[in-house]
Motif scaffolding. Structure first.
Motif, PDB file in Angstrom:
ATOM      1  N   ALA A  27       0.869  -1.189   0.000  1.00  0.00           N
ATOM      2  CA  ALA A  27       0.000   0.000   0.000  1.00  0.00           C
ATOM      3  C   ALA A  27       0.904   1.237   0.000  1.00  0.00           C
ATOM      4  O   ALA A  27       1.990   1.236   0.594  1.00  0.00           O
ATOM      5  N   MET A  28       0.418   2.287  -0.666  1.00  0.00           N
ATOM      6  CA  MET A  28       1.256   3.482  -0.847  1.00  0.00           C
ATOM      7  C   MET A  28       1.062   4.462   0.304  1.00  0.00           C
ATOM      8  O   MET A  28       0.014   5.114   0.405  1.00  0.00           O
ATOM      9  N   ALA A  63      -1.653  -2.509  -3.054  1.00  0.00           N
ATOM     10  CA  ALA A  63      -3.022  -2.516  -2.509  1.00  0.00           C
ATOM     11  C   ALA A  63      -3.605  -1.105  -2.438  1.00  0.00           C
ATOM     12  O   ALA A  63      -4.395  -0.794  -1.541  1.00  0.00           O
ATOM     13  N   GLY A  64      -3.207  -0.235  -3.373  1.00  0.00           N
ATOM     14  CA  GLY A  64      -3.769   1.117  -3.402  1.00  0.00           C
ATOM     15  C   GLY A  64      -3.115   2.025  -2.378  1.00  0.00           C
ATOM     16  O   GLY A  64      -2.015   1.757  -1.883  1.00  0.00           O
ATOM     17  N   MET A  65      -3.804   3.107  -2.072  1.00  0.00           N
ATOM     18  CA  MET A  65      -3.290   4.022  -1.054  1.00  0.00           C
ATOM     19  C   MET A  65      -3.308   3.329   0.305  1.00  0.00           C
ATOM     20  O   MET A  65      -4.221   2.534   0.587  1.00  0.00           O
ATOM     21  N   ASP A  66      -2.331   3.673   1.139  1.00  0.00           N
ATOM     22  CA  ASP A  66      -2.374   3.181   2.516  1.00  0.00           C
ATOM     23  C   ASP A  66      -3.489   3.957   3.214  1.00  0.00           C
ATOM     24  O   ASP A  66      -3.344   5.153   3.491  1.00  0.00           O
ATOM     25  N   VAL A  67      -4.600   3.258   3.458  1.00  0.00           N
ATOM     26  CA  VAL A  67      -5.788   3.982   3.931  1.00  0.00           C
ATOM     27  C   VAL A  67      -5.548   4.628   5.296  1.00  0.00           C
ATOM     28  O   VAL A  67      -6.140   5.665   5.597  1.00  0.00           O
ATOM     29  N   ALA A 115      -3.806   2.125  -7.077  1.00  0.00           N
ATOM     30  CA  ALA A 115      -2.799   1.480  -7.941  1.00  0.00           C
ATOM     31  C   ALA A 115      -3.212   1.556  -9.405  1.00  0.00           C
ATOM     32  O   ALA A 115      -2.362   1.563 -10.299  1.00  0.00           O
ATOM     33  N   PHE A 116      -4.536   1.647  -9.647  1.00  0.00           N
ATOM     34  CA  PHE A 116      -5.008   1.759 -11.035  1.00  0.00           C
ATOM     35  C   PHE A 116      -4.509   3.046 -11.694  1.00  0.00           C
ATOM     36  O   PHE A 116      -4.393   3.102 -12.917  1.00  0.00           O
ATOM     37  N   ALA A 117      -4.273   4.094 -10.904  1.00  0.00           N
ATOM     38  CA  ALA A 117      -3.850   5.375 -11.493  1.00  0.00           C
ATOM     39  C   ALA A 117      -2.517   5.198 -12.199  1.00  0.00           C
ATOM     40  O   ALA A 117      -2.342   5.607 -13.346  1.00  0.00           O
ATOM     41  N   TRP A 118      -1.580   4.571 -11.508  1.00  0.00           N
ATOM     42  CA  TRP A 118      -0.266   4.463 -12.166  1.00  0.00           C
ATOM     43  C   TRP A 118      -0.172   3.229 -13.042  1.00  0.00           C
ATOM     44  O   TRP A 118       0.628   3.200 -13.980  1.00  0.00           O
ATOM     45  N   LEU A 119      -1.017   2.235 -12.785  1.00  0.00           N
ATOM     46  CA  LEU A 119      -1.111   1.124 -13.738  1.00  0.00           C
ATOM     47  C   LEU A 119      -1.534   1.678 -15.097  1.00  0.00           C
ATOM     48  O   LEU A 119      -0.983   1.319 -16.143  1.00  0.00           O
ATOM     49  N   ALA A 120      -2.508   2.590 -15.079  1.00  0.00           N
ATOM     50  CA  ALA A 120      -3.064   3.133 -16.324  1.00  0.00           C
ATOM     51  C   ALA A 120      -2.059   3.998 -17.072  1.00  0.00           C
ATOM     52  O   ALA A 120      -2.119   4.067 -18.299  1.00  0.00           O
ATOM     53  N   VAL A 121      -1.155   4.653 -16.369  1.00  0.00           N
ATOM     54  CA  VAL A 121      -0.214   5.527 -17.086  1.00  0.00           C
ATOM     55  C   VAL A 121       1.099   4.835 -17.441  1.00  0.00           C
ATOM     56  O   VAL A 121       1.941   5.433 -18.116  1.00  0.00           O
ATOM     57  N   GLY A 134      -9.095  -4.706  -8.445  1.00  0.00           N
ATOM     58  CA  GLY A 134     -10.401  -4.209  -8.028  1.00  0.00           C
ATOM     59  C   GLY A 134     -10.396  -2.725  -7.724  1.00  0.00           C
ATOM     60  O   GLY A 134      -9.414  -2.181  -7.216  1.00  0.00           O
ATOM     61  N   LEU A 135     -11.509  -2.074  -8.081  1.00  0.00           N
ATOM     62  CA  LEU A 135     -11.722  -0.692  -7.633  1.00  0.00           C
ATOM     63  C   LEU A 135     -12.582  -0.781  -6.382  1.00  0.00           C
ATOM     64  O   LEU A 135     -13.820  -0.767  -6.454  1.00  0.00           O
ATOM     65  N   SER A 136     -11.913  -0.927  -5.269  1.00  0.00           N
ATOM     66  CA  SER A 136     -12.586  -1.252  -4.010  1.00  0.00           C
ATOM     67  C   SER A 136     -13.119  -0.021  -3.281  1.00  0.00           C
ATOM     68  O   SER A 136     -13.724  -0.148  -2.216  1.00  0.00           O
ATOM     69  N   GLU A 137     -12.899   1.168  -3.852  1.00  0.00           N
ATOM     70  CA  GLU A 137     -13.287   2.396  -3.144  1.00  0.00           C
ATOM     71  C   GLU A 137     -14.731   2.341  -2.667  1.00  0.00           C
ATOM     72  O   GLU A 137     -15.046   2.671  -1.523  1.00  0.00           O
ATOM     73  N   VAL A 138     -15.641   1.920  -3.575  1.00  0.00           N
ATOM     74  CA  VAL A 138     -17.067   1.896  -3.232  1.00  0.00           C
ATOM     75  C   VAL A 138     -17.329   0.957  -2.044  1.00  0.00           C
ATOM     76  O   VAL A 138     -18.300   1.135  -1.303  1.00  0.00           O
ATOM     77  N   ASN A 139     -16.436  -0.016  -1.864  1.00  0.00           N
ATOM     78  CA  ASN A 139     -16.612  -0.982  -0.761  1.00  0.00           C
ATOM     79  C   ASN A 139     -16.355  -0.376   0.611  1.00  0.00           C
ATOM     80  O   ASN A 139     -16.656  -0.998   1.626  1.00  0.00           O
ATOM     81  N   TRP A 140     -15.731   0.793   0.628  1.00  0.00           N
ATOM     82  CA  TRP A 140     -15.557   1.426   1.949  1.00  0.00           C
ATOM     83  C   TRP A 140     -15.904   2.918   1.943  1.00  0.00           C
ATOM     84  O   TRP A 140     -15.450   3.682   2.775  1.00  0.00           O
ATOM     85  N   GLY A 141     -16.778   3.287   0.960  1.00  0.00           N
ATOM     86  CA  GLY A 141     -17.424   4.584   1.093  1.00  0.00           C
ATOM     87  C   GLY A 141     -16.739   5.784   0.495  1.00  0.00           C
ATOM     88  O   GLY A 141     -17.001   6.916   0.919  1.00  0.00           O
ATOM     89  N   ILE A 142     -15.834   5.558  -0.476  1.00  0.00           N
ATOM     90  CA  ILE A 142     -15.282   6.723  -1.181  1.00  0.00           C
ATOM     91  C   ILE A 142     -15.420   6.477  -2.689  1.00  0.00           C
ATOM     92  O   ILE A 142     -15.824   5.384  -3.110  1.00  0.00           O
ATOM     93  N   ILE A 143     -15.077   7.485  -3.491  1.00  0.00           N
ATOM     94  CA  ILE A 143     -15.102   7.304  -4.949  1.00  0.00           C
ATOM     95  C   ILE A 143     -13.667   7.083  -5.432  1.00  0.00           C
ATOM     96  O   ILE A 143     -12.720   7.541  -4.785  1.00  0.00           O
ATOM     97  N   PRO A 144     -13.503   6.428  -6.574  1.00  0.00           N
ATOM     98  CA  PRO A 144     -12.147   6.340  -7.140  1.00  0.00           C
ATOM     99  C   PRO A 144     -11.727   7.714  -7.640  1.00  0.00           C
ATOM    100  O   PRO A 144     -12.209   8.175  -8.680  1.00  0.00           O
TER     101      PRO A 144
END
Ligand code: ACO
Length: 271
Positions: A27-28, A63-67, A115-121, A134-144
């Motif tokens: 996680a970042m 695993a995306g941003m370090d929440v 992680a999708f942000a830099w995967l995409a670029v 996975g775009l898991s943001e919706v699973n814990w209440g935020i938007i991507p």
């Protein structure tokens, strides 16, 4: 140079940056963003690096941003939050997206959210068939956010993008390849080999030409056709000088020497 959150190695002109927080599934956290800014500046300067690969240590890609460290711990600390965000945007959307060298994401495991942000670029992505995206943001209440929704909507068909964004359901590497989120998916034991095969292919090309191909592709995305035509003509002329007209060699090898079929192979630009 040693980094707290990254490993960097260059071998046969391929530099690999490995996100190295396996205990947190890579996680970042803010430190990783600061380290990436620095590491990518180093990669850009390093003449020994022709291709950049980014992957993750252990069973995770990223695993995306370090929440906790990125979001929660910076609540009420606007300066710390802004510094982390500035560094994240800097390395992903300037240094990595515009790096004048080919970049390959080698997705070895978990790949979520930010992680999708830099995967995409990254210019290319190769995944293990068993990696999980996975775009898991919706699973814990935020938007991507942080560019993720924008980039995913550019990369994927709208139905696939919205499926990931609104269901938060994970998909496998194989499904990610079918969606064209990645170029290909291979058995996990073949991931390193498939990544290096692609890197070797890219190393055969004239690096100056590759850098121009990439810059034009990135800039054209934001231009009208008329503006793109003007920009491409300008860059064509600039490349002519920067690459010292090595394309003349290609024409000679093809038409005079008959030692090259450019439809099928790369010209000998170093000769
Ligand atoms: N932020 C902070 N810590 C994380 C993150 C994260 N994104 N992902 C994993 N970790 C931590 C876990 O909390 C755990 O820490 P602990 O050992 O101190 O308890 C450690 O990494 C290992 O993770 P586990 O959950 O124990 O591993 P498991 O193999 O069971 O599951 C999985 C892995 C599926 C990746 C799970 O950790 C997970 O769902 N992580 C969150 C992924 C996510 O939603 N990322 C998007 C964040 S939002 C954004 O990027 C904008």
């Amino acid at each position: 140079m040693a980094y707290e959150t990254l490993l960097i190695e260059t071998k046969d002109q391929v530099t690999t940056i490995t996100l190295n927080r396996p205990q947190s599934k890579n996680a970042m956290n803010p430190q990783m963003h600061f380290d990436m800014c620095d590491a990518l500046a180093q990669v850009e300067r390093d003449d020994d690096c022709r291709v950049l690969v980014i992957t993750g240590a252990g069973d995770s890609f990223c695993a995306g941003m370090d929440v906790k460290e990125y979001f929660y711990d910076t609540e009420g600390k606007p300066e710390a939050r802004a510094a982390a965000r500035k560094a994240a945007f800097e390395w992903m959307f300037k240094r990595l997206r515009l790096l004048p060298k080919p970049t390959i994401a080698a997705v070895n495991g978990w790949c979520f959210g930010g992680a999708f942000a830099w995967l995409a670029v990254c210019d290319f992505a190769v995944a293990s068939e068993t990696a999980t995206f996975g775009l898991s943001e919706v699973n814990w209440g935020i938007i991507p956010a942080g560019g993720v929704t924008k980039l995913v909507s550019t990369l994927l068909a709208p139905r696939d993008a919205l499926y990931l964004i609104m269901t938060g359901r994970p998909i496998t590497g194989k499904q990610a390849a079918e969606m064209r989120l990645v170029n290909s998916a291979v058995p996990s034991e073949k991931l390193a080999e498939a990544t290096l095969d692609l890197a070797d292919e890219l190393k055969k090309k004239n690096p100056t030409v590759l850098a121009y191909c990439k810059e034009v592709f990135r800039v054209d995305q934001n231009l009208s056709l008329e503006d793109a035509l003007a920009f491409e003509t300008e860059k064509w002329t600039e490349l002519d000088a920067a690459a010292k007209k090595t394309w003349h060699k290609g024409v000679k090898q093809f038409k005079e020497e008959r030692t090259l079929r450019p439809g099928l192979e790369t010209y000998r630009w170093k000769e």
